[in-house]
Scaffold this motif. Sequence first.
Motif, PDB file in Angstrom:
ATOM      1  N   MET A 233       0.845  -1.192   0.000  1.00  0.00           N
ATOM      2  CA  MET A 233       0.000   0.000   0.000  1.00  0.00           C
ATOM      3  C   MET A 233       0.881   1.242   0.000  1.00  0.00           C
ATOM      4  SD  MET A 233      -2.797   1.167   2.884  1.00  0.00           S
ATOM      5  CE  MET A 233      -3.580   2.780   2.804  1.00  0.00           C
ATOM      6  N   GLU A 234       0.646   2.139  -0.952  1.00  0.00           N
ATOM      7  CA  GLU A 234       1.426   3.369  -0.980  1.00  0.00           C
ATOM      8  C   GLU A 234       0.891   4.342   0.070  1.00  0.00           C
ATOM      9  OE1 GLU A 234      -0.645   6.173  -4.313  1.00  0.00           O
ATOM     10  OE2 GLU A 234       0.650   4.564  -5.054  1.00  0.00           O
ATOM     11  N   THR A 235       1.711   5.310   0.405  1.00  0.00           N
ATOM     12  CA  THR A 235       1.324   6.286   1.416  1.00  0.00           C
ATOM     13  C   THR A 235       0.151   7.117   0.925  1.00  0.00           C
ATOM     14  OG1 THR A 235       3.606   6.428   2.182  1.00  0.00           O
ATOM     15  CG2 THR A 235       2.144   8.213   2.815  1.00  0.00           C
ATOM     16  N   ILE A 236      -0.804   7.355   1.841  1.00  0.00           N
ATOM     17  CA  ILE A 236      -1.935   8.217   1.512  1.00  0.00           C
ATOM     18  C   ILE A 236      -1.948   9.402   2.473  1.00  0.00           C
ATOM     19  CG2 ILE A 236      -3.342   6.383   0.499  1.00  0.00           C
ATOM     20  CD1 ILE A 236      -4.925   6.269   3.089  1.00  0.00           C
ATOM     21  N   ASP A 237      -2.387  10.540   1.955  1.00  0.00           N
ATOM     22  CA  ASP A 237      -2.490  11.758   2.746  1.00  0.00           C
ATOM     23  C   ASP A 237      -3.847  11.779   3.423  1.00  0.00           C
ATOM     24  OD1 ASP A 237      -0.014  12.426   1.716  1.00  0.00           O
ATOM     25  OD2 ASP A 237      -0.836  13.697   0.138  1.00  0.00           O
ATOM     26  N   VAL A 238      -3.850  11.888   4.753  1.00  0.00           N
ATOM     27  CA  VAL A 238      -5.104  11.765   5.489  1.00  0.00           C
ATOM     28  C   VAL A 238      -5.290  12.912   6.478  1.00  0.00           C
ATOM     29  CG1 VAL A 238      -5.069   9.243   5.308  1.00  0.00           C
ATOM     30  CG2 VAL A 238      -4.155  10.349   7.367  1.00  0.00           C
ATOM     31  N   ILE A 239      -6.548  13.191   6.764  1.00  0.00           N
ATOM     32  CA  ILE A 239      -6.970  14.033   7.874  1.00  0.00           C
ATOM     33  C   ILE A 239      -7.805  13.162   8.792  1.00  0.00           C
ATOM     34  CG2 ILE A 239      -8.465  15.948   8.571  1.00  0.00           C
ATOM     35  CD1 ILE A 239      -7.706  17.323   5.928  1.00  0.00           C
ATOM     36  N   LEU A 240      -7.522  13.198  10.080  1.00  0.00           N
ATOM     37  CA  LEU A 240      -8.317  12.484  11.072  1.00  0.00           C
ATOM     38  C   LEU A 240      -9.286  13.459  11.716  1.00  0.00           C
ATOM     39  CD1 LEU A 240      -5.458  10.495  12.817  1.00  0.00           C
ATOM     40  CD2 LEU A 240      -7.311   9.453  11.558  1.00  0.00           C
ATOM     41  N   ASP A 241     -10.569  13.104  11.753  1.00  0.00           N
ATOM     42  CA  ASP A 241     -11.560  13.897  12.478  1.00  0.00           C
ATOM     43  C   ASP A 241     -12.028  13.038  13.648  1.00  0.00           C
ATOM     44  OD1 ASP A 241     -13.183  16.377  12.590  1.00  0.00           O
ATOM     45  OD2 ASP A 241     -14.857  14.983  12.391  1.00  0.00           O
ATOM     46  N   VAL A 242     -11.821  13.531  14.878  1.00  0.00           N
ATOM     47  CA  VAL A 242     -11.971  12.674  16.057  1.00  0.00           C
ATOM     48  C   VAL A 242     -12.765  13.366  17.167  1.00  0.00           C
ATOM     49  CG1 VAL A 242      -9.781  11.489  15.589  1.00  0.00           C
ATOM     50  CG2 VAL A 242      -9.791  13.507  17.061  1.00  0.00           C
ATOM     51  N   ASP A 243     -13.339  12.534  18.031  1.00  0.00           N
ATOM     52  CA  ASP A 243     -13.915  13.013  19.300  1.00  0.00           C
ATOM     53  C   ASP A 243     -13.260  12.194  20.412  1.00  0.00           C
ATOM     54  OD1 ASP A 243     -15.192  10.630  18.566  1.00  0.00           O
ATOM     55  OD2 ASP A 243     -17.077  11.175  19.524  1.00  0.00           O
ATOM     56  N   THR A 244     -11.981  12.339  20.571  1.00  0.00           N
ATOM     57  CA  THR A 244     -11.111  11.376  21.219  1.00  0.00           C
ATOM     58  C   THR A 244     -11.602  10.878  22.569  1.00  0.00           C
ATOM     59  OG1 THR A 244      -9.232  12.206  19.982  1.00  0.00           O
ATOM     60  CG2 THR A 244      -8.752  10.874  21.923  1.00  0.00           C
ATOM     61  N   GLY A 245     -12.228   9.693  22.455  1.00  0.00           N
ATOM     62  CA  GLY A 245     -12.515   8.832  23.570  1.00  0.00           C
ATOM     63  C   GLY A 245     -11.560   7.665  23.495  1.00  0.00           C
ATOM     64  N   ILE A 246     -11.938   6.552  24.069  1.00  0.00           N
ATOM     65  CA  ILE A 246     -11.032   5.410  24.189  1.00  0.00           C
ATOM     66  C   ILE A 246     -10.610   4.872  22.825  1.00  0.00           C
ATOM     67  CG2 ILE A 246     -10.885   3.009  24.956  1.00  0.00           C
ATOM     68  CD1 ILE A 246     -12.633   3.805  27.355  1.00  0.00           C
ATOM     69  N   ASP A 247     -11.588   4.571  21.961  1.00  0.00           N
ATOM     70  CA  ASP A 247     -11.212   3.930  20.698  1.00  0.00           C
ATOM     71  C   ASP A 247     -10.613   4.911  19.702  1.00  0.00           C
ATOM     72  OD1 ASP A 247     -13.744   5.044  20.587  1.00  0.00           O
ATOM     73  OD2 ASP A 247     -14.635   3.437  19.409  1.00  0.00           O
ATOM     74  N   ASP A 248     -10.990   6.194  19.753  1.00  0.00           N
ATOM     75  CA  ASP A 248     -10.305   7.192  18.920  1.00  0.00           C
ATOM     76  C   ASP A 248      -8.833   7.256  19.308  1.00  0.00           C
ATOM     77  OD1 ASP A 248     -12.722   9.287  17.788  1.00  0.00           O
ATOM     78  OD2 ASP A 248     -13.178   8.140  19.591  1.00  0.00           O
ATOM     79  N   ALA A 249      -8.561   7.220  20.618  1.00  0.00           N
ATOM     80  CA  ALA A 249      -7.175   7.275  21.082  1.00  0.00           C
ATOM     81  C   ALA A 249      -6.370   6.118  20.502  1.00  0.00           C
ATOM     82  CB  ALA A 249      -7.135   7.245  22.608  1.00  0.00           C
ATOM     83  N   MET A 250      -6.951   4.918  20.495  1.00  0.00           N
ATOM     84  CA  MET A 250      -6.247   3.763  19.924  1.00  0.00           C
ATOM     85  C   MET A 250      -6.077   3.918  18.422  1.00  0.00           C
ATOM     86  SD  MET A 250      -7.639   0.502  22.133  1.00  0.00           S
ATOM     87  CE  MET A 250      -9.372   0.720  21.681  1.00  0.00           C
ATOM     88  N   ALA A 251      -7.066   4.507  17.764  1.00  0.00           N
ATOM     89  CA  ALA A 251      -6.972   4.734  16.326  1.00  0.00           C
ATOM     90  C   ALA A 251      -5.857   5.711  15.995  1.00  0.00           C
ATOM     91  CB  ALA A 251      -8.304   5.247  15.795  1.00  0.00           C
ATOM     92  N   VAL A 252      -5.728   6.766  16.793  1.00  0.00           N
ATOM     93  CA  VAL A 252      -4.651   7.742  16.569  1.00  0.00           C
ATOM     94  C   VAL A 252      -3.292   7.092  16.799  1.00  0.00           C
ATOM     95  CG1 VAL A 252      -3.631   9.892  17.384  1.00  0.00           C
ATOM     96  CG2 VAL A 252      -6.107   9.737  17.086  1.00  0.00           C
ATOM     97  N   LEU A 253      -3.146   6.328  17.882  1.00  0.00           N
ATOM     98  CA  LEU A 253      -1.896   5.625  18.133  1.00  0.00           C
ATOM     99  C   LEU A 253      -1.529   4.726  16.956  1.00  0.00           C
ATOM    100  CD1 LEU A 253      -2.286   4.504  21.875  1.00  0.00           C
ATOM    101  CD2 LEU A 253      -0.753   6.274  20.994  1.00  0.00           C
ATOM    102  N   PHE A 254      -2.515   4.011  16.435  1.00  0.00           N
ATOM    103  CA  PHE A 254      -2.265   3.102  15.315  1.00  0.00           C
ATOM    104  C   PHE A 254      -1.865   3.870  14.063  1.00  0.00           C
ATOM    105  CE2 PHE A 254      -3.652   0.858  11.521  1.00  0.00           C
ATOM    106  CZ  PHE A 254      -3.076  -0.394  11.689  1.00  0.00           C
ATOM    107  N   ALA A 255      -2.613   4.922  13.738  1.00  0.00           N
ATOM    108  CA  ALA A 255      -2.350   5.667  12.507  1.00  0.00           C
ATOM    109  C   ALA A 255      -0.963   6.290  12.521  1.00  0.00           C
ATOM    110  CB  ALA A 255      -3.421   6.741  12.309  1.00  0.00           C
TER     111      ALA A 255
END
Length: 326
Positions: free
Chosen positions: A1-23
């Motif tokens: 997979m080639e690199t993609i340019d992304v914007i994350l839109d979040v309401d950082t609770g528990i699973d958003d936090a894990m998603a940010v860590l992963f990304a």
Amino acid sequence: METIDVILDVDTGIDDAMAVLFAVAREEFNILAVSCVAGNASLERVGRNTREILDLAGARDIPVVLGADRPLAQDAAPAGHVHGLNGVADLELADYGDVGLGEVDPRPCNEMLREVILNNPRPVTIIELAPMTNLAHLFRDYPEVLGNVEKVWVMGGAATVGNATPVAEFNTWHDPEAADICLKAAPSLLYPLEVFYSPRVTDEDIATLRSNSSPLANLAGDLLAGIAKPYEGEPRVTTGAYRSCIGDAGLVCLMVNPELATIRRHPVRVSLHDPLTRGMTVVDQRWVDGLEVQALPMQWTEPIVEVALEIDGDAIVEIFMNTLLR
């Protein structure tokens, strides 16, 4: 997979936090910005959680902007009963490393996102993990950005059973008008509750994360343990040995390997006016990939949305675990 340019839109609770860590940990994602919106917690708390998570992950230079503090047409309804009063299972993030707070971009959110998208040389993919209020403001005020938006990957909606109500998922229920605007405006992929609950973890998985030498793995383990209690009695999560699920983070894991889901195109409408169904995403599964069932009442075919209704949850968790443990 080639690199993609992304914007994350979040309401950082528990699973958003894990998603940010992963990304942040994955080379596939070039994160241009993170925008924050009221949802799981207040806007102020979401902004703080997001900046602390980025700081812990060594990504303090990623721009963070604060967006809407309430939905378009109703009051905010924080989910502290699920995510804890501070949005991250009442954990002190400073326990996992030296935490500072990066600066918040001073521009209004939709103006900042407009500049980021229009000035980017490649099309931008938006990862939507929250109520879609920020994107609704952006698409409504600056529709020209749609020319440089590749796709919006949306954690939201439910084709069958909801969680905020019997038929509505939290993100779309929190701001149905925003979801309606966004799904009609931009090419979208919906990651609904049917797959949201599928990437599940066991007590053994949680213990593995907690015992790892990486503080970020420890944090992920503690976050999963923190959300396990609200999931007790939820049959979509706590069956057999499964105790918790990675939630929003599963969508970002799927982006690394989209072949792990069965994705089809369906018409999707958001219920706005009926109090009983408000926030429901009505997925017309009679119409699949252009094959429309004829002579049925109430036919409609717009907007057409990619919908993931089946997923290899164990493979998604393997991607998540391997990334946080390495």
